[in-house]
Structure formats: structure tokens, C-alpha cells
Scaffold this active site. Sequence first.
Site, PDB file in Angstrom:
ATOM      1  N   LEU A  64      -4.725  30.874  32.617  1.00  0.00           N
ATOM      2  CA  LEU A  64      -5.632  31.213  33.712  1.00  0.00           C
ATOM      3  C   LEU A  64      -5.941  32.704  33.714  1.00  0.00           C
ATOM      4  O   LEU A  64      -7.094  33.127  33.862  1.00  0.00           O
ATOM      5  CB  LEU A  64      -4.997  30.807  35.035  1.00  0.00           C
ATOM      6  CG  LEU A  64      -5.591  31.423  36.309  1.00  0.00           C
ATOM      7  CD1 LEU A  64      -6.959  30.838  36.605  1.00  0.00           C
ATOM      8  CD2 LEU A  64      -4.661  31.242  37.488  1.00  0.00           C
ATOM      9  N   GLU A  76      -3.093  27.082  31.800  1.00  0.00           N
ATOM     10  CA  GLU A  76      -1.979  27.136  32.736  1.00  0.00           C
ATOM     11  C   GLU A  76      -1.453  28.563  32.843  1.00  0.00           C
ATOM     12  O   GLU A  76      -1.117  29.180  31.828  1.00  0.00           O
ATOM     13  CB  GLU A  76      -0.827  26.240  32.263  1.00  0.00           C
ATOM     14  CG  GLU A  76      -1.158  24.765  32.182  1.00  0.00           C
ATOM     15  CD  GLU A  76      -0.004  23.941  31.637  1.00  0.00           C
ATOM     16  OE1 GLU A  76       0.120  22.778  32.054  1.00  0.00           O
ATOM     17  OE2 GLU A  76       0.770  24.451  30.810  1.00  0.00           O
ATOM     18  N   CYS A  77      -1.335  29.077  34.039  1.00  0.00           N
ATOM     19  CA  CYS A  77      -0.683  30.347  34.337  1.00  0.00           C
ATOM     20  C   CYS A  77      -1.219  31.484  33.463  1.00  0.00           C
ATOM     21  O   CYS A  77      -2.290  32.012  33.731  1.00  0.00           O
ATOM     22  CB  CYS A  77       0.834  30.212  34.214  1.00  0.00           C
ATOM     23  SG  CYS A  77       1.746  31.500  35.088  1.00  0.00           S
ATOM     24  N   GLY A  78      -0.517  31.854  32.385  1.00  0.00           N
ATOM     25  CA  GLY A  78      -1.027  32.893  31.510  1.00  0.00           C
ATOM     26  C   GLY A  78      -2.401  32.565  30.968  1.00  0.00           C
ATOM     27  O   GLY A  78      -3.237  33.456  30.779  1.00  0.00           O
ATOM     28  N   SER A  81      -5.242  26.820  36.394  1.00  0.00           N
ATOM     29  CA  SER A  81      -4.430  27.068  37.586  1.00  0.00           C
ATOM     30  C   SER A  81      -3.161  27.789  37.154  1.00  0.00           C
ATOM     31  O   SER A  81      -2.874  27.940  35.964  1.00  0.00           O
ATOM     32  CB  SER A  81      -4.068  25.759  38.294  1.00  0.00           C
ATOM     33  OG  SER A  81      -3.017  25.096  37.622  1.00  0.00           O
TER      34      SER A  81
END
EC number: 6.3.5.9
Length: 478
Positions: A354, A350-352, A450
Site C-alpha cells: 500500500l 498489503e501494508c508495505g 490496505s
Amino acid sequence: MDSGSPGSRNARPAILVAASHSGAGKTTTVAILLRALRDRGLTVQAFKIGPDFIDTAYHTEATGRPAINLDLWMMGPDAVRRSFHHFSADADISVIESMGALFDGADGTEEGSAAHLAKLLGVPVVVVLDVWGMTRTTGAVLTGMRDFDPELTIAGCILNRTGSDRHARMVLDALRPDLRDLVVGAVSHQAGLAVPERHLGLVTVEENPAPRVDRDDAYRSAGRGLDVDRLLAVAGHRTTGSADPTTGPTRDAATSGTVGRSAPARARLAVARDAAFCFYYEENLRLLRAAGFELVPFRPTSDPALPDGTDAVYLGGGYPESFAADLAANTALAGELRRRAVAGTPIYAECGGLMYLAASLTGFDGTRHPMTGVLPLDVVMDPAHLAIRYVEVHTRQDSPLGPAGTTLRGQEFHQSRITGDPALPPLFDVTSSDGTTSVAGYAVGNVVASYIHVHLASHPHVARRLLGAALAARGEQT
């Protein structure tokens, strides 16, 4: 009476701390209050309204137990109730910090606001008022907040940022007796209480330059201005101990449905936990344990390998851009993650996370750092690109999260972007809370990544599906 009915009172000792506007100092005031309650020898459970990860980390530090996010948009009212009742069950008192101003919800409505959640849970509100530069006007603000919604119980007020003892006394003397009776303490203006800021919010607990002992001392000093006994009374705390478990849902009852009890561990989930990766919803971790995962932390900034026996990997959010050089230098772990991805080990990012799975990460200073290269992406930090939104996603294909069509809710909050065309089909059809549609995310084999921080309470079966993917990858049945 249903604890979510307007006007009903939650059976467990609890207060919701809110404010007239963002920046009024409620986060600092809550930290001071949590420290004061814990110093009384009480078991204190902290909650935070909304998707914030940083405030909850400071709450966790103050209470010694994980703080919990309560978010009506991501979780829905039933899951919010269940989560609150579960995590407050063994606490002497619970403190909920609001997000933003008390009455402000989605699109100028009450929906999702602190007032909405306070009525849903039947919890009294303590208002933090920033009185810097005010005396008699405090009464006008407090009157308006108290009388605005007759279904909401405003049971206390904390005067924040008083300039001196004399200023605090002037404010109190200017209040009508009925308003003065609401005041349960004052916090003086102290520079040492401020938490430094950085891009996308406050500095995390892990990176805060002030030693924890100094923060604790500052909180204790400021807490002398609070009437803790009155705050406990407002919360409904009985001096004989915790709330009688027979007056509300028991822990067993609260673990039904979304929350769930922990199952015997059937697989090991390596969870990235260090200064670069520290954004996780405690509810997600709990649901993963309940599904049958043993959660094992590891540090991507320094550990050369995944924990022994790893069956799946969870790379949460955080600030990998601040530790890009350390992550780039850890080539041994990057190599193992690439081999694991090829071998079919489920990797959820998730986020970081990704950003870490990308081929490269370019910082705000323009320096390009190689990352793991698990996905053919290049990520660039961009101060002109700010994504902040709630989203609902629908998977377009089968993945470790479940079959195509799986629906989840979450949020995005980042200041980076993917450059070029990665030539990968998107995993999610996305609808934001304002109705905007787009696509996002990637699924390559058993790798899912993502920018979206998913809240698993929106679809608790996903945790079990991820476990199933981990077991299948090692040749076992679910």
C-alpha cells in the site's frame, strides 16, 4: 484418535518449542536446533505460531525450505490442522516455534496460545528456560510449567543463556531427578547469537549485516550443547527414517479442503520479492499456485519492468521505508504500474505494498520520497503511531477479492499512517479481535490495497477469484 484431541499424540515426529515468557530466547534456540537437525541430514519443516514474518525467514534459511505460520485466530483449527499435516508430510521432523509464553492466549485465556495449539495437534512441548542468574529456582519454574496443565505433554527442557559450563552443571545438580531427566541440552550465553533489532522487530534476513556463514557457524557452535538424539526421541523420530505415512493423513488427504493441489498455471502473478518486500505467508503463495497462478518474483527496488507476461501483481509487506530512495529512483517500474492500473491489471497490495502504491512516502527523518502514484495517498512514518491487531474484514463492494460481503481475516502491524483525506471510499468494514470497529482499505478499478496482511486460509476461494479477475482482464473466462 483425533490428532486434535487433548492427550492424543501426533503421528508425525514433531516438537513445539515454547518458553516461560517472551524474550527467553526461543527464536535463537529454535534456529540452533533447526541447524543441528539439518546437519544430521534430516529434512526439517519449521512452523511458527502467530503472524510473524521475520522469524519464519530465519527458519527458512536454517532448514532450506519455507517455514509456515500457524495462527488459530486467522486460520481456524481445521485449517491449522490441514496446514500442519500437509507441510509436515514429507519431513523427517517438524519443529514449531511458539509465540510469546507457553500458556498465554487471547485476553489472558488459553485461546490461541502455544499450549492450545500443542494440544490441538497432539505435539509434545520442549520448554526453553532462560536461566541467566538462576540455579535452584529453575526447578520451581519447570515444575510449575510441567504440572500446570495435565492435558499438555511437556517432554523436554533446554536451558538457555547458561553463563558457563559450571553454571549449567549447578542448575542441573539443583534439579530433582525427575526434572533433570527433562533437560535435553543447554545453550550458553553468546553475544554472536543475537539478531539485531529495528523498529517493529528484528532485522530481516535480507538486511542482517552478519554473513550467513557466520550465523551458521554460531548456530553450530551453540548446538553442541544440545542432545540431538534425545530431542529426536522426544519428537518421536525413528532412526530408520521418516514417519510411516500410513500412520497419519497422507499428503493427498492433507491437500483436500483449504490447502489444495496446484492447478495448471493459467496466469502469471508478479510477486514483489526483495529486501523491501519480503513479508508473505507461505500458505497464501501456495493457495495462489493451487488456484492456477504461476508466481514470478520481481524486485521493485531495481527491476525496471514487471516480468514478461504478467497478468496480476502482488505487493506484499516489508520495509519500503528503508528503501524509499531506491523505490523512488525506479521511475520506469512506477510508470508501468500506473499504466497497468489504468488498463485494469489486478494489483493486490498489503501494508508495505500500500505504501508503495501511494503518491509519496515520508520517512522517519522527514524526507519525502515519491512513490508510484497509483493511488492518491500520502504516507508518513510516525514513531508515535503503532498499529498491532488482528482483524476480520468484510468487503463493501465487488473487487478482485470477490463480491461485496466477502469475509477475510488477517492482521495489521505498522508504524505509518495515511495523511489527509484521500477521498476514496473504504473497501473494508473492519472488526478487530477486541471488538473495535472501523473502515479500511481501498479498491480503485482492479487495484486493491490496505494495511491488512490477509491470510487466505480464512477464505481460500479468494485466490481463485483473484485468478478470475486476472483472466477477465485479458479477456478470458475463468
